[in-house]
Design a protein around this motif. Structure first.
Motif, PDB file in Angstrom:
ATOM      1  N   THR A 196       0.825  -1.208   0.000  1.00  0.00           N
ATOM      2  CA  THR A 196       0.000   0.000   0.000  1.00  0.00           C
ATOM      3  C   THR A 196       0.860   1.259   0.000  1.00  0.00           C
ATOM      4  OG1 THR A 196      -1.729  -1.172   1.192  1.00  0.00           O
ATOM      5  CG2 THR A 196      -1.824   1.213   1.243  1.00  0.00           C
TER       6      THR A 196
ATOM      7  N   VAL B 109       1.819   6.835  -6.902  1.00  0.00           N
ATOM      8  CA  VAL B 109       0.833   7.820  -7.336  1.00  0.00           C
ATOM      9  C   VAL B 109       1.305   9.238  -7.033  1.00  0.00           C
ATOM     10  CG1 VAL B 109      -1.514   8.664  -6.911  1.00  0.00           C
ATOM     11  CG2 VAL B 109      -1.098   6.232  -7.204  1.00  0.00           C
ATOM     12  N   SER B 110       1.862   9.454  -5.860  1.00  0.00           N
ATOM     13  CA  SER B 110       2.296  10.812  -5.509  1.00  0.00           C
ATOM     14  C   SER B 110       3.484  11.257  -6.356  1.00  0.00           C
ATOM     15  CB  SER B 110       2.623  10.910  -4.018  1.00  0.00           C
ATOM     16  OG  SER B 110       3.738  10.130  -3.705  1.00  0.00           O
TER      17      SER B 110
ATOM     18  N   VAL C 263      -8.884   0.301   1.749  1.00  0.00           N
ATOM     19  CA  VAL C 263      -8.290   0.540   0.437  1.00  0.00           C
ATOM     20  C   VAL C 263      -6.895  -0.066   0.428  1.00  0.00           C
ATOM     21  CG1 VAL C 263      -7.548   2.298  -1.203  1.00  0.00           C
ATOM     22  CG2 VAL C 263      -9.597   2.666   0.164  1.00  0.00           C
TER      23      VAL C 263
ATOM     24  N   PRO D 190      -1.718  14.319  -2.103  1.00  0.00           N
ATOM     25  CA  PRO D 190      -0.683  14.006  -1.109  1.00  0.00           C
ATOM     26  C   PRO D 190      -0.636  15.006   0.026  1.00  0.00           C
ATOM     27  CG  PRO D 190       0.321  14.649  -3.187  1.00  0.00           C
ATOM     28  CD  PRO D 190      -1.161  14.679  -3.370  1.00  0.00           C
TER      29      PRO D 190
ATOM     30  N   THR E 263      -3.690   2.747  -3.888  1.00  0.00           N
ATOM     31  CA  THR E 263      -4.101   4.137  -4.066  1.00  0.00           C
ATOM     32  C   THR E 263      -4.536   4.339  -5.509  1.00  0.00           C
ATOM     33  OG1 THR E 263      -2.472   4.791  -2.423  1.00  0.00           O
ATOM     34  CG2 THR E 263      -3.336   6.525  -3.838  1.00  0.00           C
TER      35      THR E 263
ATOM     36  N   SER F 271       2.271   1.791  -3.401  1.00  0.00           N
ATOM     37  CA  SER F 271       1.239   2.298  -4.307  1.00  0.00           C
ATOM     38  C   SER F 271       1.027   3.792  -4.103  1.00  0.00           C
ATOM     39  CB  SER F 271      -0.071   1.548  -4.058  1.00  0.00           C
ATOM     40  OG  SER F 271      -1.127   2.146  -4.758  1.00  0.00           O
ATOM     41  N   THR F 272       0.985   4.224  -2.855  1.00  0.00           N
ATOM     42  CA  THR F 272       0.808   5.645  -2.550  1.00  0.00           C
ATOM     43  C   THR F 272       1.996   6.451  -3.058  1.00  0.00           C
ATOM     44  OG1 THR F 272      -0.472   5.065  -0.599  1.00  0.00           O
ATOM     45  CG2 THR F 272       0.410   7.296  -0.693  1.00  0.00           C
TER      46      THR F 272
ATOM     47  N   TYR G  39      -6.430  11.445  -5.626  1.00  0.00           N
ATOM     48  CA  TYR G  39      -5.513  11.401  -4.494  1.00  0.00           C
ATOM     49  C   TYR G  39      -4.788  12.733  -4.348  1.00  0.00           C
ATOM     50  CZ  TYR G  39      -1.470  10.244  -1.669  1.00  0.00           C
ATOM     51  OH  TYR G  39      -0.522  10.227  -0.708  1.00  0.00           O
TER      52      TYR G  39
ATOM     53  N   ASN H  50      -5.677   0.614   6.475  1.00  0.00           N
ATOM     54  CA  ASN H  50      -5.775   1.583   5.384  1.00  0.00           C
ATOM     55  C   ASN H  50      -7.205   1.982   5.048  1.00  0.00           C
ATOM     56  OD1 ASN H  50      -2.960   1.658   4.973  1.00  0.00           O
ATOM     57  ND2 ASN H  50      -3.097  -0.287   3.900  1.00  0.00           N
TER      58      ASN H  50
END
Length: 134
Positions: A40, A47-48, A123, A134, A126, A43-44, A132, A120
């Motif tokens: 997780t 994306v960020s 989820v 940040p 992300t 993944s975050t 999303y 989480n």
């Protein structure tokens, strides 16, 4: 007399293997929790970092796979190999050690996944749809 001593030692060894197997299975649950939570986090981060990159930049494409999926797969494979090596074997049943190890890894992985989802907020990954921040 020698047969009785040999069987007694074999029984003690089997008990030691059973204790070691279940101890490592229980120890594997927090490790699997960490592996799923790490997925997780990767993944975050993917994306960020992708959101910060200029349009058309593909420098962060493999980040999630290398730092999220690969450690998760390695944790499962390592757990399977370790548990298989110490799994108690039945004399007549072939493949029981593989079956026991696979079931133990699947159960601990399920526990890890459930805890990761709970931590989480339900989820696991992300979403990359722009929702999303940040």
């Amino acid at each position: 007399m020698d047969d009785a001593v040999g069987k007694r030692l074999s029984g003690r060894q089997r008990k030691a293997k059973v204790v070691a197997f279940w101890s490592l299975t229980v120890l594997g649950a927090p490790i699997m929790c960490g592996a799923w939570i790490w997925l997780t986090l990767a993944s975050t981060e993917q994306v960020s970092e992708s959101a910060k990159a200029p349009p058309g930049d593909t420098s962060t494409d493999g980040f999630f796979v290398m730092f999220g999926v690969v450690p998760l797969v390695l944790a499962h494979l390592l757990g399977l190999v370790i548990l298989r090596s110490i799994a108690p074997r039945e004399r007549d049943a072939r493949g029981t050690s593989w079956t026991m190890a696979a079931v133990a890894v699947l159960v601990t992985s399920g526990v890890g996944l459930a805890v990761a989802l709970q931590v989480n907020g339900g989820v696991l990954l992300t979403p990359a749809d722009g929702g999303y921040t940040p």
